[in-house]
Design an enzyme around this catalytic site. Structure first.
Site, PDB file in Angstrom:
ATOM      1  N   HIS A   1       7.889   6.040   7.876  1.00  7.06           N
ATOM      2  CA  HIS A   1       7.116   4.863   7.458  1.00  7.06           C
ATOM      3  C   HIS A   1       7.524   4.429   6.046  1.00  7.06           C
ATOM      4  O   HIS A   1       7.729   3.244   5.783  1.00  7.06           O
ATOM      5  CB  HIS A   1       5.619   5.239   7.524  1.00  7.06           C
ATOM      6  CG  HIS A   1       4.665   4.201   7.039  1.00  7.06           C
ATOM      7  ND1 HIS A   1       3.729   3.603   7.862  1.00  7.06           N
ATOM      8  CD2 HIS A   1       4.477   3.650   5.807  1.00  7.06           C
ATOM      9  CE1 HIS A   1       3.020   2.726   7.146  1.00  7.06           C
ATOM     10  NE2 HIS A   1       3.450   2.742   5.904  1.00  7.06           N
ATOM     11  N   GLU A   2       7.660   5.408   5.140  1.00  8.02           N
ATOM     12  CA  GLU A   2       7.967   5.071   3.735  1.00  8.02           C
ATOM     13  C   GLU A   2       9.413   4.595   3.566  1.00  8.02           C
ATOM     14  O   GLU A   2       9.671   3.681   2.789  1.00  8.02           O
ATOM     15  CB  GLU A   2       7.688   6.266   2.821  1.00  8.02           C
ATOM     16  CG  GLU A   2       6.249   6.794   2.843  1.00  8.02           C
ATOM     17  CD  GLU A   2       5.196   5.767   2.527  1.00  8.02           C
ATOM     18  OE1 GLU A   2       5.503   4.763   1.841  1.00  8.02           O
ATOM     19  OE2 GLU A   2       4.052   5.927   2.986  1.00  8.02           O
TER      20      GLU A   2
ATOM     21  N   HIS B   1       9.609   1.077   4.270  1.00 10.29           N
ATOM     22  CA  HIS B   1       9.200   0.221   3.138  1.00 10.29           C
ATOM     23  C   HIS B   1      10.391  -0.084   2.235  1.00 10.29           C
ATOM     24  O   HIS B   1      10.510  -1.188   1.714  1.00 10.29           O
ATOM     25  CB  HIS B   1       8.127   0.911   2.281  1.00 10.29           C
ATOM     26  CG  HIS B   1       6.728   0.716   2.770  1.00 10.29           C
ATOM     27  ND1 HIS B   1       6.127  -0.514   2.868  1.00 10.29           N
ATOM     28  CD2 HIS B   1       5.784   1.609   3.168  1.00 10.29           C
ATOM     29  CE1 HIS B   1       4.883  -0.372   3.311  1.00 10.29           C
ATOM     30  NE2 HIS B   1       4.645   0.911   3.497  1.00 10.29           N
TER      31      HIS B   1
ATOM     32  N   CYS C   1      -1.606   1.543   6.557  1.00 10.86           N
ATOM     33  CA  CYS C   1      -0.739   1.271   5.415  1.00 10.86           C
ATOM     34  C   CYS C   1      -1.573   0.607   4.329  1.00 10.86           C
ATOM     35  O   CYS C   1      -2.359  -0.300   4.625  1.00 10.86           O
ATOM     36  CB  CYS C   1       0.400   0.343   5.860  1.00 10.86           C
ATOM     37  SG  CYS C   1       1.541  -0.063   4.529  1.00 10.86           S
TER      38      CYS C   1
HETATM   39 ZN    ZN Z   1       2.888   1.695   4.202  1.00 14.25          ZN
END
Ligand code: ZN
Length: 175
Positions: free
Chosen positions: A142-143, A146, A100
């Site tokens: 993953h995004e 966020h 990341c």
């Molecule tokens: Zn990331």
């Protein structure tokens, strides 16, 4: 372009829940998207979420193109996902290494759904649903994390599968 830096873990802005984009006529959205793509490319990322540059909006960009940080990854042409939502997930999960831009120099092994169905909007506001699998599905998960203030170290399967790239045998290759 404003000089954006990628926020790193510890910055409270990375822990905020981002807000949906509602005004697709706002020229600021296009400027933000262009800046995100530049930052992602300059940082050799395969994905970037707006909160990583300090903007708490639900916008994600993804692109994989001969990326040295992910040499085995398939090619993914530039995608802009606005207000992405994961609406279905496979039971099957895959354990894989993630990195990341907000956790620089490190990698950790995370379980993600092998395939997902997601809903998102294009920059013009049009909505669609799509299936994703493999690395693309991993990046989206993953995004989207966020956008909810979650970083991949929160999701480690085993805390021992986490460390600096330069120290992990899997990444510290002689070739
Ligand atoms: Zn990331």
């Amino acid at each position: 372009m404003k000089n954006y830096t990628v926020l790193t873990m510890g910055d409270p802005q990375l822990r905020l829940k981002s807000l949906p984009v509602k005004d697709f006529e706002d020229p600021g959205v296009e400027v933000l998207i262009n800046n995100m793509v530049q930052v992602m490319r300059n940082s050799m990322g395969v994905g970037l979420a707006a909160p990583q540059i300090g903007v708490a909006k639900r916008i994600v960009c993804i692109e994989v193109n001969n990326n040295k940080r992910y040499p085995e990854a398939c090619h993914i042409a530039l995608r802009i996902l606005i207000n992405p939502e994961i609406i279905n997930t496979s039971e099957e999960v895959e354990l894989g290494w993630e990195g990341c831009l907000s956790v620089p120099g490190m990698r950790g092994k995370v379980s993600r759904h092998a395939s997902i169905k997601f809903r998102a909007q294009n920059p013009d506001g049009s909505a669609y649903e799509e299936l994703a699998s493999g690395f693309f599905a991993r990046i989206i998960q993953h995004e989207v994390d966020h956008l909810d203030g979650i970083l991949y170290p929160d999701r480690l399967d085993n805390k021992l599968d986490f460390g600096f790239e330069r120290s992990l045998p899997e990444f510290n290759r002689a070739d």
